[in-house]
Scaffold this motif. Sequence first.
Motif, short mmCIF file in Angstrom:
data_model
loop_
_atom_site.label_atom_id
_atom_site.label_comp_id
_atom_site.label_asym_id
_atom_site.label_seq_id
_atom_site.Cartn_x
_atom_site.Cartn_y
_atom_site.Cartn_z
N GLN A 1 2.29 1.82 -3.44
CA GLN A 1 1.29 2.37 -4.34
C GLN A 1 1.10 3.86 -4.09
O GLN A 1 0.99 4.66 -5.04
CB GLN A 1 -0.04 1.64 -4.17
CG GLN A 1 -0.05 0.20 -4.67
CD GLN A 1 0.19 0.13 -6.18
OE1 GLN A 1 1.23 -0.33 -6.64
NE2 GLN A 1 -0.77 0.61 -6.94
N ASP A 2 1.04 4.26 -2.81
CA ASP A 2 0.89 5.68 -2.47
C ASP A 2 2.09 6.48 -2.97
O ASP A 2 1.93 7.59 -3.52
CB ASP A 2 0.75 5.85 -0.96
CG ASP A 2 -0.56 5.25 -0.43
OD1 ASP A 2 -1.46 4.99 -1.24
OD2 ASP A 2 -0.64 5.03 0.80
N GLN A 3 3.30 5.94 -2.80
CA GLN A 3 4.50 6.65 -3.26
C GLN A 3 4.51 6.81 -4.77
O GLN A 3 4.92 7.86 -5.29
CB GLN A 3 5.76 5.89 -2.81
CG GLN A 3 6.04 5.98 -1.32
CD GLN A 3 7.24 5.13 -0.92
OE1 GLN A 3 7.93 4.57 -1.76
NE2 GLN A 3 7.49 5.04 0.37
N GLU B 1 1.91 7.02 -6.76
CA GLU B 1 0.94 8.06 -7.12
C GLU B 1 1.50 9.45 -6.81
O GLU B 1 1.36 10.38 -7.61
CB GLU B 1 -0.36 7.84 -6.36
CG GLU B 1 -1.13 6.60 -6.80
CD GLU B 1 -2.39 6.37 -5.99
OE1 GLU B 1 -2.73 7.25 -5.17
OE2 GLU B 1 -3.04 5.31 -6.16
N GLN B 2 2.17 9.60 -5.65
CA GLN B 2 2.74 10.90 -5.28
C GLN B 2 3.84 11.31 -6.25
O GLN B 2 3.93 12.48 -6.65
CB GLN B 2 3.28 10.84 -3.85
CG GLN B 2 2.19 10.71 -2.78
CD GLN B 2 2.76 10.37 -1.41
OE1 GLN B 2 3.99 10.37 -1.20
NE2 GLN B 2 1.88 10.07 -0.46
N GLN C 1 0.83 -1.20 0.00
CA GLN C 1 0.00 0.00 0.00
C GLN C 1 0.87 1.26 0.00
O GLN C 1 0.59 2.23 -0.72
CB GLN C 1 -0.94 -0.01 1.21
CG GLN C 1 -1.93 1.17 1.21
CD GLN C 1 -2.80 1.19 -0.02
OE1 GLN C 1 -3.46 0.21 -0.34
NE2 GLN C 1 -2.80 2.32 -0.74
N GLN C 2 1.94 1.24 0.82
CA GLN C 2 2.83 2.39 0.86
C GLN C 2 3.50 2.63 -0.49
O GLN C 2 3.67 3.77 -0.93
CB GLN C 2 3.88 2.21 1.95
CG GLN C 2 3.36 2.42 3.36
CD GLN C 2 4.49 2.54 4.36
OE1 GLN C 2 5.30 1.64 4.52
NE2 GLN C 2 4.54 3.66 5.05
#
Length: 534
Positions: A231-233, A235-236, A228-229
Amino acid sequence: MTTPYLTLDNVSYVLPDGRTLFSNLSAQLDIRRSALVGRNGVGKSILAQLMAGLRQPSSGQCLRQGRIHYLAQQRNFPPDVTLAQLLGVEDRLAALKRIAAGSIETDDFEIVGSDWDLPQWLQQQLELLELGHLSLDMPAQTVSGGEVMQVALLGATLAEADCLILDEPSNHLDAQARRRLAQQLADWQGALLLISHDRQLLAMVERIYELSPAGLKSYGGNYQHYHQQKQDQLEQANDKLQHLQQQRRKENRAMQQQQERQQKRQAKAGRDDHNQAKILLGGRKQNSEKTLGKIQKQQQQRKEQLDGDIANASSHLGQQLPVHVHLDAQAANGSRRQLLTMEELVLPMAAPLQPLNLTLRAGQRLAVMGSNGAGKSTLLKVMAGEMASSAGEMKQCCRLGYLDQQASQLNPNQPLLAQLPTGQGKTQGQLRTWLAQLGLDAQKLAIPTGQLSGGERIKAALALLLYGGELPELLLLDEPSNHLDLSSLQALEAMLGQYQGALVVVSHDQTFLDRLQLTDTLLLNPPVWQLAPC
């Protein structure tokens, strides 16, 4: 605060050819179950060997507390390496034999210590692992990959270590052995570092370290949290790149407009001042040119700053982008024609198996399952024509591609590009692009494939299979997920999901198998074959 078993203090490692593999890594490994992940070829195994004291860093230091046992990835073994050597007991067994033969040497008694019943104890352990048919003096290369790994894991428990470093321990293990490994790791009371891409094992850890060209980063939690982390990175990083690109376009327009305004002012000043003295006109012109030059210099500095920011953002995003396996466009094939048939086929196995009758048709997707040593790899070798059957008949009437566990289709002395033919619509530029998407950059393509990491060799062999000629109508894949990093594993799953041909795959990775849209399973439960639809 927990006591660290391993401390990395600004550790760097330079390869013999002068390339820096990683630099200035710092971390502490304590009692928490930890894992190390990263792209193939980034240096995970070398870092593990540094932690275990088997290599020395080029700079920095690695501090250890307690006894550390390192279990390496299992690859091809020299003919003289026995199972006793994998267990680390060859010296004690040899001393016991000498004492039994009449030796009274003090050294022999010191080697044995209190392990007088070691042979009997080892035999009991092998029986519990359902490996009682193995002999400790057997060459490791004559035993299946899963059996070798189970023996090596038994050796890890014998080491009585405070910290275990296990490099891809679930590779080759059958489903039952994987469950035993998971239980062993759950029961382990010491420090643990797993170098693994096994998503089921990664779900058990409490912390994940990721090694990348940017360094070593710690993620608290297990695989789900790490995924999850990431995926968030991603996107950022993508949002940041898009914002910088938009900002550059906006500022470029503003710079162009500013230059145009200054040029208009210069032209107007030239028309208005035609009656002025030449000395005054020269001064004004010089001032105007200085102003324009200053503006252009400021704009160039800002442009270079934005270009640098975008290049850094692109590089950061590129390190996180998923691996992609290119697959040529395929026409949908609704036929069910026969591709391969086996009639009363008997495998060349020591253990007896009933004759096999099997027909593979276009579009069929078959998983071959069974315990270690049952004959799964042998079956694929016979299908591929690389091994003769003991009896029966096989007919093959299709283009066939075969990937074995050792990626032996590769010439280890040649770079990959030298083994990939151009033509048939494939240029070297296209091949380089597809290989880069696969995670094999120009640096990797310049060296012989024998110098690549285990995961990189699997990728190279897969590229040879897919890009080396016309796409096969039937793929035979023997443990293809072994050694692959997480992104490459997901890319392989996606590619096989799009592949329109028939597929026969041997794998013990249930997560991987669940994503392949299988039509049938063939279970080897000696001496019986069991074919069933999914």
